[in-house]
Each structure stands twice: as C-alpha cells, then as structure tokens.
Design a protein around this motif. Structure first.
Motif: not given
Ligand SMILES: [Zn+2]
Length: 210
Positions: A143-169
């Motif tokens: 529910n919260l992600v759906r709400y936030l998606k209406t409010k902001y241009p949200i493109e990604y939903v990730i789990g904290h353990y995945e954050y390092r995969q953004f290194i280099g982007t």
C-alpha cells in the motif's frame, strides 16, 4: 492522530510519529548530502526515485523509534560514525501488525542506505532474520509503495541488501569507495513476494550483479 492517506485504491492509514528534526539534524543532513553524496544545497529536501525496504533488527517499534529519535549517532555505532555523526533514520516505520508510522516527511533526507539516501525513501519494518516480516507488513508495504508512486516519480523498489548493486551506476553517490556495509534485510523471500504484488507498477529492481 490518524492521517488518512488516499489514493485511487486502496485507502489506508498512516500515523504521524515524528522523530526529532531540529536545526542540528537539518544541518547534519545538509552536511551529509554534501560530504557523502557530493550534493550541495541549503535544505535537506530529497527528490525520491527509489524506495528502499528494510527490517529493523530491533525487536520493537518503540525501541526502533528511540534508536532513530536523536539527531546524532549513539556511541555504539562507531563503525559508521566516521562517515558522519548524523543518526540513522527512515521516513516510514511499519510495525508487525502492519500499522504504518511516518517518522518524518517523505521528502526530507534520512540516513538509511549508503550511496543512495539523496534519492531514496526508507521504509523500516520491525523484524529481523529470526523474526521474518509478516503478511500484514507485506500488505502495508505494498500500500505504501503504491501511494508513494502516485506522489513521486518512483522507478525502483529494492531491498537494503541489494544496494551495492548500484555501485558504478549513475545513481551511486558516495565519496568514499571503502565505506560499505553488508546487509541482508529485509530478506530475499520478502522482496520476491512484494515484487509479485507490485508487478503492475513495472518498477525496476537493483541492476544485475556483474
Ligand atoms: Zn536496512
């Protein structure tokens, strides 16, 4: 006080339970934005494009609130204090029964994920490795992600353990390449389940590991 957050569907409740956001926290946030993320601005406002889901590894809502409430890090968190004394927090905190608490405005900077805080809304869930997140929390996160998606241009939903995969982007902004932590939250099975529920939103996950 209950704030009814309405979007097309569904409507759900968020309770406002603000942590301290005084001038000190504001200044430390502005400093963190500049020193860690290389973003110079005179306010602590973020432009969210991502939601990062967490578990607290703290057993209760009250204890988590207490851990986030102070503007500065406690002595015990020496390992991350070299990267700044701003205390950790998140914009949202969800209890085991699915009750959603907003700890700070969702457009204000919170320290919850290395390299990405400047563009990420943090959602903490009371739980841990030994107390996996509940079905009610799953629904509340959806529910919260759906709400936030209406409010902001949200493109990604990730789990904290995945954050390092953004290194280099292009999204990764952290000035010290050695400032990294190992995370497992909020668990792989939770991320699989939430992604299934949010399929229709076509949100992106973290980039594939190279
Ligand atoms: Zn986390």
């Amino acid at each position: 006080m209950a704030l009814i957050v309405g979007c097309a569907k569904p409507t759900f409740r968020t309770f406002y339970k603000p942590i301290i956001f005084d001038d000190q926290r504001k200044q430390l946030s502005i400093e963190y934005l500049q020193v860690r993320h290389g973003i110079k601005q005179d306010n602590a406002v973020i432009k969210p494009v991502m939601v990062v889901l967490h578990w607290t590894a703290i057993p209760s809502l009250e204890k988590t609130f207490d851990a986030f409430n102070n503007p500065t890090l406690p002595e015990a968190r020496k390992a991350i204090s070299t990267a700044g004394t701003l205390n950790v927090s998140s914009q949202y905190l969800i209890d085991r029964d699915g009750t959603i608490f907003r700890l700070m405005p969702d457009s204000i900077f919170a320290r919850h994920v290395i390299g990405l805080n400047y563009c990420a809304i943090g959602v903490e869930n009371v739980g841990s490795e030994s107390a996996p997140l509940t079905k009610k929390q799953l629904l509340a996160n959806e529910n919260l992600v759906r709400y936030l998606k209406t409010k902001y241009p949200i493109e990604y939903v990730i789990g904290h353990y995945e954050y390092r995969q953004f290194i280099g982007t292009g999204l990764w902004k952290e000035s010290d390449p050695n400032y990294l932590t190992e995370k497992t939250d909020p668990g792989k099975s939770f991320m699989k389940r939430i992604r299934n529920r949010l399929k229709d939103l076509n949100l992106k996950g973290a980039p594939e590991k190279k």
